[in-house]
Design an enzyme around this catalytic site. Sequence first.
Site, PDB file in Angstrom:
ATOM      1  N   LYS A  43      27.614  28.232  64.040  1.00 24.45           N
ATOM      2  CA  LYS A  43      28.378  29.234  64.796  1.00 24.45           C
ATOM      3  C   LYS A  43      28.337  30.601  64.097  1.00 24.45           C
ATOM      4  CE  LYS A  43      31.486  25.887  66.999  1.00 24.45           C
ATOM      5  NZ  LYS A  43      32.913  25.589  67.336  1.00 24.45           N
ATOM      6  N   PHE A  73      42.586  28.183  74.620  1.00 24.79           N
ATOM      7  CA  PHE A  73      41.735  28.859  73.635  1.00 24.79           C
ATOM      8  C   PHE A  73      40.381  29.291  74.207  1.00 24.79           C
ATOM      9  CE2 PHE A  73      41.200  24.236  73.074  1.00 24.79           C
ATOM     10  CZ  PHE A  73      39.824  24.103  73.256  1.00 24.79           C
ATOM     11  N   ARG A 117      28.870  14.011  63.797  1.00 22.95           N
ATOM     12  CA  ARG A 117      30.294  14.358  63.831  1.00 22.95           C
ATOM     13  C   ARG A 117      30.970  13.951  62.522  1.00 22.95           C
ATOM     14  NH1 ARG A 117      31.858  16.773  68.676  1.00 22.95           N
ATOM     15  NH2 ARG A 117      33.940  16.756  67.803  1.00 22.95           N
ATOM     16  N   THR A 167      37.587  18.901  63.871  1.00 22.95           N
ATOM     17  CA  THR A 167      37.567  20.233  64.498  1.00 22.95           C
ATOM     18  C   THR A 167      38.335  21.254  63.662  1.00 22.95           C
ATOM     19  OG1 THR A 167      37.522  19.120  66.650  1.00 22.95           O
ATOM     20  CG2 THR A 167      38.073  21.466  66.647  1.00 22.95           C
ATOM     21  N   GLU A 177      23.161  19.866  76.484  1.00 19.02           N
ATOM     22  CA  GLU A 177      23.267  21.023  75.590  1.00 19.02           C
ATOM     23  C   GLU A 177      21.912  21.403  74.989  1.00 19.02           C
ATOM     24  OE1 GLU A 177      27.954  20.121  74.529  1.00 19.02           O
ATOM     25  OE2 GLU A 177      26.461  19.831  72.951  1.00 19.02           O
TER      26      GLU A 177
HETATM   27  N1  UDP Z   1      38.921  25.204  69.566  1.00 23.52           N
HETATM   28  C1  UDP Z   1      39.890  26.156  69.320  1.00 23.52           C
HETATM   29  N2  UDP Z   1      41.216  25.752  69.289  1.00 23.52           N
HETATM   30  C2  UDP Z   1      41.582  24.463  69.512  1.00 23.52           C
HETATM   31  C3  UDP Z   1      40.588  23.504  69.762  1.00 23.52           C
HETATM   32  C4  UDP Z   1      39.261  23.906  69.779  1.00 23.52           C
HETATM   33  O1  UDP Z   1      39.594  27.328  69.125  1.00 23.52           O
HETATM   34  O2  UDP Z   1      42.792  24.165  69.471  1.00 23.52           O
HETATM   35  C5  UDP Z   1      37.499  25.613  69.581  1.00 23.52           C
HETATM   36  C6  UDP Z   1      36.759  25.203  68.303  1.00 23.52           C
HETATM   37  O3  UDP Z   1      35.800  26.210  68.001  1.00 23.52           O
HETATM   38  C7  UDP Z   1      36.097  23.908  68.735  1.00 23.52           C
HETATM   39  C8  UDP Z   1      35.729  24.229  70.193  1.00 23.52           C
HETATM   40  O4  UDP Z   1      36.830  24.982  70.673  1.00 23.52           O
HETATM   41  O5  UDP Z   1      34.981  23.602  67.933  1.00 23.52           O
HETATM   42  C9  UDP Z   1      35.509  23.031  71.079  1.00 23.52           C
HETATM   43  O6  UDP Z   1      36.629  22.178  70.996  1.00 23.52           O
HETATM   44  P1  UDP Z   1      36.459  20.604  70.854  1.00 23.52           P
HETATM   45  O7  UDP Z   1      37.801  19.992  71.046  1.00 23.52           O
HETATM   46  O8  UDP Z   1      35.352  20.141  71.735  1.00 23.52           O
HETATM   47  O9  UDP Z   1      36.080  20.420  69.308  1.00 23.52           O
HETATM   48  P2  UDP Z   1      34.687  19.995  68.601  1.00 23.52           P
HETATM   49  O10 UDP Z   1      33.996  19.050  69.530  1.00 23.52           O
HETATM   50  O11 UDP Z   1      33.928  21.273  68.367  1.00 23.52           O
HETATM   51  O12 UDP Z   1      35.101  19.347  67.312  1.00 23.52           O
HETATM   52 MG    MG Z   2      33.543  19.155  71.522  1.00 23.26          MG
END
Ligand code: UDP
Ligand code: MG
Length: 131
Positions: free
Chosen positions: A3, A51, A79, A85, A120
């Site tokens: 990112k 968000f 993952r 996250t 993706e």
């Molecule tokens: N995100 C955020 N706030 C939150 C949850 C997610 O800004 O409370 C953003 C963060 O950059 C995350 C993306 O949204 O990586 C996608 O969210 P997801 O729940 O899919 O998490 P990931 O799969 O990336 O772990």
């Molecule tokens: Mg995700």
Amino acid sequence: MIKPDAVRAGNIGNILQMINAAGFRIVAMKLTHMTKERAGQFYEVHKERPFYGELCDFMSSGPIVAAILEKNNAVEDFRKLIGATNPANAEPGTIRKLYATSVGENAVHGSDSDENAAIEGAFHFSGMELY
Ligand code: UDP
Ligand code: MG
């Protein structure tokens, strides 16, 4: 994806090193810059989340590295390698624990299923860019 926060911080090399060391094969890779509209498309599933706007602003704030990675059990293992996250909850030694700064600016994206990985991958690459 690596990112914009991690690209800005000079962490492309460190993150690719960890990806290689974990046994992933790079099938496709590029430095690219998503517009806000493209970022919005990529994260369309999160459209209703509070968000979403911030996420699209952030993901279009600078270049990213997009890549397709191959490995047995790739989605789950990637993952595990990237961690939770929110970096505050990520295991020690994970990419997000080492390089993420917040739940939003969390250094890397990983697909959450084989089906979404295919979608993706096709979002960023044409068939001729896969090796
Ligand atoms: N995100 C955020 N706030 C939150 C949850 C997610 O800004 O409370 C953003 C963060 O950059 C995350 C993306 O949204 O990586 C996608 O969210 P997801 O729940 O899919 O998490 P990931 O799969 O990336 O772990
Ligand atoms: Mg995700």
